[in-house]
Scaffold this active site. Structure first.
Site, PDB file in Angstrom:
ATOM      1  N   ASP A   1     -28.242   9.457 -13.797  1.00 11.08           N
ATOM      2  CA  ASP A   1     -29.068  10.348 -14.187  1.00 11.08           C
ATOM      3  C   ASP A   1     -29.201  11.338 -12.859  1.00 11.08           C
ATOM      4  O   ASP A   1     -28.568  11.530 -12.030  1.00 11.08           O
ATOM      5  CB  ASP A   1     -30.133   9.912 -14.950  1.00 11.08           C
ATOM      6  CG  ASP A   1     -30.970  10.942 -15.760  1.00 11.08           C
ATOM      7  OD1 ASP A   1     -30.538  11.441 -17.152  1.00 11.08           O
ATOM      8  OD2 ASP A   1     -31.989  11.746 -15.175  1.00 11.08           O
TER       9      ASP A   1
ATOM     10  N   TYR B   1     -36.558  19.562 -13.885  1.00  9.36           N
ATOM     11  CA  TYR B   1     -35.318  20.191 -14.170  1.00  9.36           C
ATOM     12  C   TYR B   1     -35.507  21.719 -13.806  1.00  9.36           C
ATOM     13  O   TYR B   1     -34.668  22.407 -13.593  1.00  9.36           O
ATOM     14  CB  TYR B   1     -35.431  20.058 -15.807  1.00  9.36           C
ATOM     15  CG  TYR B   1     -34.987  18.824 -16.260  1.00  9.36           C
ATOM     16  CD1 TYR B   1     -33.627  18.550 -16.771  1.00  9.36           C
ATOM     17  CD2 TYR B   1     -35.623  17.500 -16.080  1.00  9.36           C
ATOM     18  CE1 TYR B   1     -33.188  17.307 -17.222  1.00  9.36           C
ATOM     19  CE2 TYR B   1     -35.385  16.353 -16.531  1.00  9.36           C
ATOM     20  CZ  TYR B   1     -34.007  16.275 -16.978  1.00  9.36           C
ATOM     21  OH  TYR B   1     -33.678  15.000 -17.313  1.00  9.36           O
TER      22      TYR B   1
ATOM     23  N   HIS C   1     -26.277   5.450 -21.376  1.00 10.47           N
ATOM     24  CA  HIS C   1     -26.869   6.185 -20.295  1.00 10.47           C
ATOM     25  C   HIS C   1     -27.706   5.459 -19.205  1.00 10.47           C
ATOM     26  O   HIS C   1     -28.036   5.604 -18.010  1.00 10.47           O
ATOM     27  CB  HIS C   1     -27.774   7.353 -20.617  1.00 10.47           C
ATOM     28  CG  HIS C   1     -28.023   8.079 -19.646  1.00 10.47           C
ATOM     29  ND1 HIS C   1     -27.100   9.027 -18.987  1.00 10.47           N
ATOM     30  CD2 HIS C   1     -29.145   8.738 -19.181  1.00 10.47           C
ATOM     31  CE1 HIS C   1     -27.689   9.869 -18.259  1.00 10.47           C
ATOM     32  NE2 HIS C   1     -29.062   9.680 -18.287  1.00 10.47           N
TER      33      HIS C   1
END
Length: 413
Positions: free
Chosen positions: A181, A331, A387
């Protein structure tokens, strides 16, 4: 102002903290799910009530805090930010075989806790012939128990710079790195900033940061001419049809990304006020990012790969530290600068290994990974996993250990 001291840190809780949590949980307002919606609309409301009931009545946060503190925690101030990290040294090291320093970097919505089951397998291997690691697990600034940045612009390169300084402050001039990630991007940036310090880089997630002509051609013609691009049957199954696998699936799973890359503080404020909302927002990712087919299950398949105690411990790290908003800002800081940042064009030349998990949110064929990582010495298709590989599949460990052992042998030889 820099403070080079390494201060012991302990995760703590209090009766007041728990009373506040329970009070908010007791006042939650359930919303009925649409019939037969399962996890297609997000976290199923009926199952959420079951999770909240377990959280309220059976989950023992005090016991989990005790478990978190079984490894040594520290904080140190770097570039004005208090950085939290777990530092675990092996108890026994064979003579003439020094422990290999490694930094493990998490992502969102994970935490340093993702690596807790992995740590003893790295520091205390059963086979005395296997390499022994000294493990550093930091919290990204703005996550967990690391202080949140106070100024705009703190992106993955800034985090990489801080973690480079952290490793050197701990006495490691050369070390290994693993990430998934955001940890993928941060450790990649570490290898770009100072390639001489990163002996080997291991990744479990590596989407193409700047797709070029070869990637485009492979997508257009790889289904018809797979051998031309080195595509395997697994590559074809996971990439095609492109409209469904790459476009529609991305749209289904990337709504959070648009929010967090544009207006993170708006949603973050609501999540920071509601533990039930926070749990729904975080745990939904542990469902569909583990296996997209879990959307078809009433319970999202959460406990097929994880325990509720582990999942809620990760949620509690976000809740008790109040870090959900600052974690979401990461982000905004990365995508807000555009997709053509200098580091996206810089290749990585340090020895790199990649573990490819078939149920991850994006599939990366070997050809794509090699465009960025020019010294890719190991590409391992994994039989299963999604993930959150380090937390879900300890099968990643042999791949990781063999890769770093190869790098160490090459460095010595």
């Amino acid at each position: 102002e820099e403070d080079v001291s390494l201060r012991p840190f302990e995760v703590r809780t209090s009766e007041e903290e728990l009373e506040d949590l329970y009070s908010r949980m007791d006042r939650t307002r359930p919303v009925p799910s649409v019939e037969d919606s399962r996890f297609h609309y997000g976290f199923n409301s009926q199952h959420l009530q079951e999770v909240v009931s377990y959280w309220r009545r059976d989950f023992d946060w005090r016991r989990q805090v005790h478990g978190l503190n079984r490894y040594p925690h520290f904080r140190t101030r770097i570039e004005g930010i208090d950085v939290h990290y777990v530092h675990v040294k092996p108890r026994r090291v064979a003579e003439g075989a020094p422990a290999l320093p490694i930094i493990l970097v998490h992502g969102w919505p994970g935490s340093f806790y993702e690596f807790y089951r992995l740590i003893p397998l790295l520091t205390e291997p059963e086979n005395p012939e296997e390499p022994v690691f000294e493990v550093v697990c930091p919290s990204i600034p703005g996550y967990g128990f690391s202080e949140a940045p106070h100024k705009r612009g703190f992106d993955s390169v800034c985090a990489a710079n801080i973690f480079q300084k952290l490793m050197k402050r701990l006495g490691f001039q050369k070390f290994f790195a693993h990430g998934g990630d955001w940890g993928w991007q941060i450790t990649t940036n570490m290898a770009q900033l100072d390639p001489g310090s990163v002996r080997g880089l291991h990744l479990s997630f590596a989407p193409p940061s700047k797709p070029g002509l070869l990637v485009a051609l492979s997508l257009m013609f790889g289904r018809l001419f797979p051998t031309l691009f080195g595509f395997t049957e697994a590559d074809r199954r996971l990439l095609y049809p492109c409209t469904e696998k790459l476009l529609l699936e991305s749209m289904k799973e990337s709504g959070y990304l648009h929010i967090q890359a544009t207006k993170p503080d708006t949603a973050g404020r609501a999540l920071n006020d509601s533990p039930v909302g926070l749990a729904a927002y975080i745990l939904e990712k542990f469902s569909t990012w583990t296996n997209q087919n879990f959307r078809d299950l009433e319970d999202g398949g959460l406990t097929r790969k994880f325990s509720l105690d582990d999942l809620l411990t990760n949620v509690m790290i976000y809740w008790t530290s109040g870090c959900i908003t600052s974690s979401m800002r990461f982000y905004k800081e990365n995508f807000g600068k555009g997709l053509d940042q200098p580091h996206s064009r810089i290749p990585v030349n340090v020895p790199t290994g990649f573990a490819c998990f078939p149920n991850d949110v994006m599939h990366s064929p070997k050809l794509w990974v090699k465009q960025k990582y020019r010294n890719l010495i190991r590409y391992t298709p994994m039989p299963r996993g999604g993930h959150f590989a380090a937390m879900e599949e300890l099968g990643i460990l042999p791949v990781t250990r063999v890769f770093f052992s190869d790098c160490w042998s090459a460095a010595l030889g």
